[in-house]
Structures are given as structure tokens and as C-alpha cells.
Design an enzyme around this catalytic site. Structure first.
Site, PDB file in Angstrom:
ATOM      1  N   LEU A 247       0.853  -1.192   0.000  1.00  0.00           N
ATOM      2  CA  LEU A 247       0.000   0.000   0.000  1.00  0.00           C
ATOM      3  C   LEU A 247       0.898   1.255   0.000  1.00  0.00           C
ATOM      4  CD1 LEU A 247      -2.849   1.268   0.153  1.00  0.00           C
ATOM      5  CD2 LEU A 247      -2.539   1.321   2.629  1.00  0.00           C
ATOM      6  N   TYR A 248       2.021   1.164   0.704  1.00  0.00           N
ATOM      7  CA  TYR A 248       2.962   2.288   0.719  1.00  0.00           C
ATOM      8  C   TYR A 248       3.342   2.654  -0.722  1.00  0.00           C
ATOM      9  CZ  TYR A 248       7.428   4.724   1.011  1.00  0.00           C
ATOM     10  OH  TYR A 248       8.434   5.630   0.838  1.00  0.00           O
ATOM     11  N   ALA A 249       3.763   1.644  -1.488  1.00  0.00           N
ATOM     12  CA  ALA A 249       4.162   1.870  -2.880  1.00  0.00           C
ATOM     13  C   ALA A 249       2.991   2.442  -3.680  1.00  0.00           C
ATOM     14  CB  ALA A 249       4.635   0.568  -3.495  1.00  0.00           C
TER      15      ALA A 249
END
Ligand SMILES: O=C(O)[C@H]1O[C@H](OP(=O)(O)OP(=O)(O)OC[C@H]2O[C@@H](n3ccc(=O)[nH]c3=O)[C@H](O)[C@@H]2O)[C@H](O)[C@@H](O)[C@@H]1O
Length: 437
Positions: A247-249
Site C-alpha cells: 500500500l505504501y508503494a
């Protein structure tokens, strides 16, 4: 009891009833009088307690309010002073920039703010000092910045009013946007924090920039993680970035799309930098090199992830000083934004660069280098990489940054970690040769 009764009542039998009755009335009256007095006292005490408590809560609320507040003449003066470039007029390097650095008390933010200040640019920082990792480290970084004349506001990039006020006080020429929810694996624990900072916060910031007059040029931190499941090496800016592994990416990739929109509609000058696993002194305690160091020194085991088929994971670890050069190079070469009053007046630059080191190192190798510099053996638990958003390797192609920014990394992992270890030992109070090391 008996004795008491005898003492209270006279012995003459005829009088006894009357006197007893009168005495009892007196007693009752006294008793009643003392009960009502007690009742009044109790009421008084309750009222006092209630007003004390409400006064306390008023004090608490207002002190919270005042602590988190901003504005006022003194505040504005501090911001103007911090934002003012200090280059001598007519100097070869030009007039100097006024840069708003978001995430200024963060790892990269602190280093960039210091470097800008040292070469004579004006810098104002903003940071929300959240507790994703030890806020005392962020406060220590803020003190370091303050000692160099950089003022860091405690505030959130989601606070549109604060941002508008800042642009009102200072016509920032550039924004170096580094505030973000970082960390790849933490996204599984706290997904909302990524949306809050990396999406909502970014949009709030872009709105403020697009409304500002003049509009600043924006340089901001994307991430090597946008390459996700891309397995074409080395990673080049034009490679696929539509297969994020975390999700960060995904939020960083979304940031690239969102900034593109603001560039397209409002004429904001945008430069997105894909950082590759940045490390160094004053670094982030959540990152592997930092937490490994802490555990090794404390005699605790470290967990080393390994990829499928027992293949070691690898990262293109990039030293902070090289990243700082890339950030300053990006600010120096960013073309101007073209909009005014929220309207675009012409095309503005939209750029994306890899900022890596171009020589990936495996995680077990990272551990060996740390062991060498710490002079302590690590207790390693090698486990298969859990499905938590990690990617097996990263490797940057930096031709574009070299060509357009003059970016040329010069610090290898061995040299960089030696500097990190030196800082770590001194910051956390270890002394070589003593019993704590
Ligand atoms: O370059 C990037 O884009 C990203 O780099 C780092 O993410 P990461 O490369 O995962 O850095 P670390 O968390 O320090 O991990 C480095 C390596 O150590 C491994 N690792 C991590 C933690 C651990 O306990 N054990 C372990 O073997 C990871 O799998 C990874 O291969 C940062 O944390 C991100 O914020 C940044 O955006």
C-alpha cells in the site's frame, strides 16, 4: 451508652419527662442544625470541586490549543527570518531560494534543510512530529536545525489554513515535500496513516501551492518501491510502475499521478524523486540497518529475510549525502511554475528521477558490514520473506539524474555504514573500550 444517658438526664422523676422532651427537642434541633450545616458544606465542597475541575479542563484545553496554535507577529517574524536567503547580493550562485521543507524533522528533511541553509538559502520547516518512530529523535533533529537558524513549525500538511498562512507570510520559491508516512511493511498495520499523509496531505499541500502567488516549484519524495513487481533491471524511470507490492508503494505511485494532475491543470512545476533505501547518520530507526545496529549492540537477535529459493534480498542502499545532492540539484534545476490565481499560463516541467546508488548489496552483506564496524557478531534468524509488501531487490539506473541534475553518488555502503555507526555510537552514548561496548 448507659453512662452517657444518665449524665444527660437529671434524676428528678416528675421533671424527667418534660425535661427529657425539651432536651430531646434541643438535641434534635442541634442534630438537625448540624446535619443541614453539613449538607451545606457538602454542597459547597461539591460546587468547589466541580468548578475546580471545569477550570482545570479549561486550562488543559486552552493550553493544548495554545501549544498547537500558530500565528501572531512573533511567529511571523521567526518565519520570515528563517525563510530569508543569506547569500551575499550578486554572488555567483544567484539570489538564493526560499524553501518550505515539509517533514523537516525527518531524516532526509533535516539533512536537506541543513545543506540548503549552509549554502545560504532560506528554509522554513514543517513537521507533525508524529510517533511512528521515537519523536525525541525528531526533536533532537529540530534542535540541530534551530542551532543553524532553521525554524521548524509543528504542524500537519493536512492543515490547509496553516499552509495558506505560510504562503501568505512568505513567497516561497520552492517546496521540498518530504513529509510522508514511510515504511513498506507498516502499511499492513496502519493503512489509514498512508492515505492520511501520502494522499490527503499531498493534495492539501498541492492545493496550497496552486493557490499561492507566486506558485512555488515542487520537488517531492516518491520511492523506488513504485517499481513493485517490475523485474527488469536496472530500474529505469520509463519502466512499468503499475504493479505495486505494498500500500505504501501504491500511495507513492498515486502521488506521482496526483502531482501530474496539478502540473497539467494548474501549471505547477513538479519533480518527483524515487529514493532508493536511503541510510546514514540521523537515520530512521524503523529501517533495517538502524534496527539491526540497535539489536546487535543490545545482544538481541535480528531477523534476516530471504527470498524464494533461498535467494538473498538486495537493496540499492543510497547514502544520505548523495541523496541531498540529488535533492538540491533538483531544486536548482526545477523550472518555474506557470500558474497564477489558480490558472495555468503555460506548460510547466514535470520530471521524475531515480536517486539510487547503482550497486545493490544483499541484506546478509549489509549485516556483515555492520558487524565489522560495530565489532560485534549478530545473532541472526534467517526466515523466508513474509508476504508483507517487500520486494526481492532494487537497482537504480541513474543516467537521467546524472544527465539532468549532475547527480553522481560517491559513497559506497561500507563507507556510509562506517559513518552511520560512528554517529549511532556517539548519539546513543556508547564508548569504545568501555563495558557498554
Ligand atoms: O527505497 C525505498 O523506496 C524505500 O526504502 C525503505 O524500504 P526498504 O528498502 O524496505 O528498507 P528497509 O526496511 O530498511 O529494508 C531493507 C531490507 O532489509 C530487509 N529486512 C528488513 C527488516 C528486517 O527485520 N529484516 C530484513 O531482512 C528487507 O526485507 C529489505 O530487503 C524505506 O523504509 C522506505 O520508506 C523507502 O521508500
Amino acid at each position: 451508652m448507659r453512662v452517657l444517658e444518665d449524665d444527660m438526664f437529671p434524676s428528678t422523676p416528675g421533671k424527667v419527662k418534660i425535661e427529657r422532651a425539651t432536651a430531646m427537642n434541643r438535641q434534635l434541633h442541634r442534630c438537625f442544625a448540624s446535619t443541614s450545616t453539613m449538607f451545606l458544606w457538602a454542597l459547597f465542597l461539591v460546587a468547589m470541586t466541580a468548578s475546580y475541575l471545569s477550570f482545570q479542563s479549561f486550562v488543559d484545553t486552552s493550553s493544548k490549543y495554545f501549544a498547537a496554535s500558530w500565528g501572531g507577529l512573533h511567529w511571523e517574524r521567526q518565519i520570515r527570518a528563517s525563510a530569508a536567503p543569506r547569500r551575499p547580493p550578486g554572488s555567483a550562485a544567484g539570489a538564493g531560494m526560499s524553501v518550505l521543507v515539509t517533514g523537516a524533522a525527518g531524516f532526509v528533511g533535516t539533512h536537506c534543510s541543513l545543506a540548503l541553509r549552509k549554502r545560504g538559502d532560506g528554509v522554513v520547516g514543517i513537521d507533525n512530529f508524529n510517533s511512528y518512530y521515537d519523536p525525541s529523535l525528531k526533536k533532537a533533529r529540530r534542535s540541530l536545525l534551530a542551532s543553524h537558524g532553521v525554524f521548524v513549525i509543528e504542524g500537519d500538511i493536512n492543515d490547509g489554513r496553516l499552509l495558506a498562512k505560510l504562503f501568505d507570510v512568505v513567497p516561497f520559491t520552492h517546496v521540498l515535500h518530504l513529509a510522508a508516512q514511510a515504511g513498506v511493511r507498516y502499511a499492513m498495520e496502519n493503512p489509514a496513516s498512508y492515505v492520511h499523509s501520502n494522499i490527503a496531505g499531498l493534495v492539501t499541500l498541492l492545493e496550497a501551492c496552486k493557490d499561492a502567488d507566486p506558485q512555488p516549484a515542487i520537488v517531492w519524495a516518491s520511492s523506488s518501491s513504485v517499481y513493485g513487481l517490475n523485474d527488469k533491471v536496472p530500474f529505469t524511470e520509463s519502466d512499468r510502475t503499475d504493479q505495486p507490492a505494498s500500500l505504501y508503494a501504491a500511495t507513492k505511485k498515486a502521488g506521482e499521478e496526483i502531482t501530474h494532475t496539478y502540473n497539467h491543470i494548474y501549471g505547477l512545476s513538479i519533480t518527483g524523486l524515487r529514493f532508493f533505501t536511503v541510510y546514514g547518520p540521523w537515520g530512521r530507526p524503523d529501517m533495517a540497518y538502524f534496527s539491526f545496529t540497535r539489536n546487535i549492540l543490545q545482544g538481541k537477535p535480528i531477523t534476516v529475510y530471504r527470498g524464494k529459493n533461498r535467494v538473498d534480498l538486495a537493496r540499492d542502499f543510497t547514502y544520505i549525502d548523495d541523496i541531498v545532492k540529488g535533492c538540491l540539484g533538483s531544486l536548482d534545476t526545477a523550472g518555474k511554475s506557470t500558474g497564477t490565481g489558480g490558472k495555468k499560463r503555460g506548460p510547466a516541467p514535470y520530471r521524475i528521477f531515480n536517486l539510487g546508488n547503482t550497486s545493490p548489496v544483499t541484506v546478509p552483506n549489509l549485516v556483515s558490514i555492520l558487524e565489522k564496524h560495530l565489532r560485534v557478531k549478530a545473532k541472526k534468524n534467517v526466515v523466508e520473506m513474509p508476504g508483507n509488501g517487500d520486494v526481492p531487490f532494487t537497482h537504480a539506473n541513474i543516467s537521467l539524474a546524472r544527465q539532468q541534475l549532475g547527480y553522481k553518488p560517491t559513497t559506497n555502503l561500507d563507507v556510509g555504514l562506517k559513518k552511520f555507526v560512528k554517529w549511532y555510537l556517539s548519539y546513543y552514548g556508547y564508548t569504545r573500550g568501555s563495558k557498554n561496548l
